[in-house]
Design an enzyme around this catalytic site. Structure first.
Site, PDB file in Angstrom:
ATOM      1  N   ARG A 138       0.994  -1.387   0.005  1.00  0.00           N
ATOM      2  CA  ARG A 138       0.328   0.141  -0.225  1.00  0.00           C
ATOM      3  C   ARG A 138       0.809   1.256  -0.221  1.00  0.00           C
ATOM      4  NH1 ARG A 138      -2.304  -3.532   1.849  1.00  0.00           N
ATOM      5  NH2 ARG A 138      -1.104  -4.830   2.264  1.00  0.00           N
ATOM      6  N   THR A 139       1.956   1.206   1.203  1.00  0.00           N
ATOM      7  CA  THR A 139       2.266   2.605   0.666  1.00  0.00           C
ATOM      8  C   THR A 139       3.143   3.187  -0.761  1.00  0.00           C
ATOM      9  OG1 THR A 139       3.358   2.319   2.954  1.00  0.00           O
ATOM     10  CG2 THR A 139       4.333   3.740   2.360  1.00  0.00           C
TER      11      THR A 139
ATOM     12  N   LYS B 113      25.766  -4.663  -2.532  1.00  0.00           N
ATOM     13  CA  LYS B 113      26.994  -4.934  -2.143  1.00  0.00           C
ATOM     14  C   LYS B 113      27.994  -4.069  -1.070  1.00  0.00           C
ATOM     15  CE  LYS B 113      26.769  -4.306  -7.299  1.00  0.00           C
ATOM     16  NZ  LYS B 113      27.179  -4.049  -8.302  1.00  0.00           N
TER      17      LYS B 113
ATOM     18  N   ARG C 205      11.216   3.773   2.960  1.00  0.00           N
ATOM     19  CA  ARG C 205      11.061   2.716   4.247  1.00  0.00           C
ATOM     20  C   ARG C 205      12.305   2.244   4.521  1.00  0.00           C
ATOM     21  NH1 ARG C 205       6.015  -1.025   4.470  1.00  0.00           N
ATOM     22  NH2 ARG C 205       4.989   1.046   4.937  1.00  0.00           N
TER      23      ARG C 205
ATOM     24  N   HIS D 297       5.535   5.619  11.234  1.00  0.00           N
ATOM     25  CA  HIS D 297       5.077   5.727   9.706  1.00  0.00           C
ATOM     26  C   HIS D 297       3.892   6.622   9.542  1.00  0.00           C
ATOM     27  CE1 HIS D 297       3.636   4.016   6.523  1.00  0.00           C
ATOM     28  NE2 HIS D 297       3.197   2.895   7.337  1.00  0.00           N
TER      29      HIS D 297
HETATM   30  C1  NCD Z   1       2.456  -1.339   7.686  1.00  0.00           C
HETATM   31  C2  NCD Z   1       3.924  -1.189   7.693  1.00  0.00           C
HETATM   32  O1  NCD Z   1       4.743  -1.311   7.102  1.00  0.00           O
HETATM   33  O2  NCD Z   1       4.530  -0.634   8.879  1.00  0.00           O
HETATM   34  N1  NCD Z   1       1.499  -1.594   6.880  1.00  0.00           N
HETATM   35  C3  NCD Z   1       1.311  -0.146   5.972  1.00  0.00           C
HETATM   36  O3  NCD Z   1       2.352   0.523   5.708  1.00  0.00           O
HETATM   37  N2  NCD Z   1       0.097  -0.103   5.686  1.00  0.00           N
HETATM   38  C4  NCD Z   1       1.721  -2.465   8.914  1.00  0.00           C
HETATM   39  C5  NCD Z   1       2.483  -4.431   8.811  1.00  0.00           C
HETATM   40  O4  NCD Z   1       3.206  -4.242   8.117  1.00  0.00           O
HETATM   41  O5  NCD Z   1       2.300  -5.009   9.533  1.00  0.00           O
END
Ligand code: NCD
Length: 504
Positions: A62-63, A91, A113, A141
């Site tokens: 999703r993100t 590497k 991320r 997040h």
């Molecule tokens: C979450 C995350 O990666 O922090 N997912 C997201 O971004 N919607 C939650 C998760 O991975 O459980």
């Protein structure tokens, strides 16, 4: 003038004011309204010529794709990597170098991320373009929290004060609960109720932070005990990837009575939210709940598009341009983590073992740590002397070496084994400098990863020290550092997380 998001880094939800959150909720609502009418393409050129770079060191559906969708629907482009396979991270390339490359590639914004706490603040320090935190370790997040709030705002007709939210699943190892609960703390009369096993429960530091912000946090014994009192139940996935040694079977047992099924929501006017993904093996939400009116997590996911689209529009919808410069700010090479100590005479440099003329004494090491520290530094193979000493009446062992200046990597290696070492720099037979080296105590903080070369930095948050990167509190525990020395050091730290100036 309203809130300004132009070229801003989005690192922590705590950097947003209540007004800014409400402004983004309104902007998100407008994006929703546009999408649902024939005007859905009216902003299609808004970010023409803009490019987003996505850097996902961890899995994401999703993100990553919702930021890309946002860019696409605003006429911009996107490029990047999803998973480190196929990149030079394989590497051993650092975050610093990878981020710099994305700037050299003439991107306008980065969404990243990464599994380490604080990695996003570091990326923002390095980059000359705005950086958005798409999740750093179990830290934060922020755009998830904003979209969660937008969902609540939209489903509650613009009301966020007085909201009552239940939390369940894994409140301890995830980042979404941390960011959302801190986001809620901007509003009045907020109540958070939660039910989970101790191991998956709300971390104490978070509960304390929330309480300090005036949020009522209540632990209940059962899911229904929570459901009874809340408007929304925010369920989360047990973050197995962050629990070494814990098996899926253990988690299924721990989740037992805390899973959400039809019986748990029956009779309550509650909407179940979840940042997603739901783990199909644990099934923290039983699939039958998907078909009830309580299910609101797919609405929430679409609100992710509206929120991110609004945010990108606010950040990049102008003509400004950040020119890339290959020089890195010198500040990125050195931390502010050395507590100066008073120098008393020269006796320590020559005590019990041969005096050294020029070099370093690594003092006040933890009992039993001498061997590990000298192995880690490997001084003799590097061509320096290394004398180790344990003197019984002087509890803490020390090392003397002819190496005149320990590198940041050397210092971290020492501090990882024996926290808060004292370093005496000896020149011309006397101590020229004496300091205690501090390293963030959060095991998952990026400053502790030797090869990333992130110099430890702290700031003074209303009298309390915090790590600039993961923002966890730190207190100096070295028994030799006097109260005055501590106060002088804490007082010298910046009061906020100041941006690192980029070379002009
Ligand atoms: C979450 C995350 O990666 O922090 N997912 C997201 O971004 N919607 C939650 C998760 O991975 O459980």
């Amino acid at each position: 003038m309203g809130p300004e998001f132009r070229d801003r880094d989005i690192i922590s939800i705590t950097d947003f004011s209540r007004d800014e959150i409400l402004h983004l909720c309104e902007a998100g609502r407008r994006m929703q309204e546009l999408e649902k009418t024939e005007k859905r393409n009216s902003l299609r050129d808004a970010l023409k010529h803009r490019t987003l770079s996505y850097m996902f060191y961890e899995p994401s559906t999703r993100t990553r794709t919702s930021f890309n969708t946002g860019m696409r629907e605003l006429g911009g482009r996107y490029d990047g990597f999803s998973g480190t396979e196929g990149t030079s991270v394989m590497k051993s390339e650092t975050v610093r170098d990878t981020v710099t490359m994305m700037c050299a590639n003439h991107n306008d914004v980065i969404v990243m991320r990464h599994p380490l706490d604080g990695s996003l603040q570091w990326a923002a320090d390095v980059a000359n373009i705005p950086v958005i935190n798409g999740g750093d370790g179990k830290n934060e997040h922020p755009t998830q929290a904003l979209l969660d709030l937008l969902t609540i705002y939209a489903l509650k007709d613009g009301k966020l004060d007085g909201i009552r939210v239940g939390f369940g699943g894994d409140l301890s190892h995830g980042r979404t609960v941390r960011s959302l609960s801190l986001a809620l703390s901007h509003f009045d009369n907020v109540t958070i109720l939660w039910a989970a096993e101790d191991f998956l429960g709300m971390p104490e530091d978070l509960t304390a932070l929330l309480a300090a912000q005036g949020v009522t946090v209540v632990r209940e014994d059962s899911v229904r005990g929570v459901m009874r009192h809340v408007d929304f139940y925010y369920m989360t996935r047990p973050q197995l990837e962050r629990m070494p040694g814990v098996t899926q079977k253990d988690i299924i047992a721990m989740m037992g009575q805390y899973r959400i099924d039809e019986e748990k929501v029956r009779g309550f006017d509650v909407r179940v939210l979840h940042p997603l993904p739901v783990n199909s093996e644990i099934a923290e939400i039983d699939y039958r709940v998907y078909f009830t009116p309580a299910q609101a997590f797919f609405t929430q996911a679409e609100f992710g598009i509206f929120l991110r689209k609004a945010l990108l529009h606010e950040m990049l919808g102008h003509d400004g341009y950040r020119r890339y410069d290959s020089r890195l700010p010198a500040e990125l090479g050195r931390g502010n983590n050395r507590v100066p100590r008073q120098i008393r005479g020269t006796k320590e440099s020559g005590m019990f073992i041969d005096k050294i003329h020029d070099g370093t004494v690594i003092d006040h090491l933890a009992p039993g740590s001498l061997r590990a520290v000298s192995d880690a530094l490997d001084l003799e193979n590097r061509g320096y002397s290394c004398t180790t000493a344990v003197i019984t009446e002087k509890k803490n062992p020390f090392i003397k070496t002819s190496l005149a200046e320990l590198s940041e990597r050397d210092l971290k290696k020492i501090a990882l084994i024996s926290p808060e070492p004292t370093i005496d720099v000896i020149a011309g037979g006397s101590i020229r400098e004496k300091y205690v080296y501090l390293l963030c105590a959060n095991g998952n903080c990026i400053t502790r990863v030797i090869n990333e070369d992130v110099p430890p930095r702290f700031y003074n948050d209303g009298g309390a020290m915090r790590c600039r990167y993961c923002r966890r509190p730190y207190s100096i525990s070295h028994r030799k550092v006097s109260a005055e020395e501590k106060a002088a050091f804490t007082g010298s730290l910046p009061r906020t997380i100041e941006a690192v100036p980029y070379p002009d």
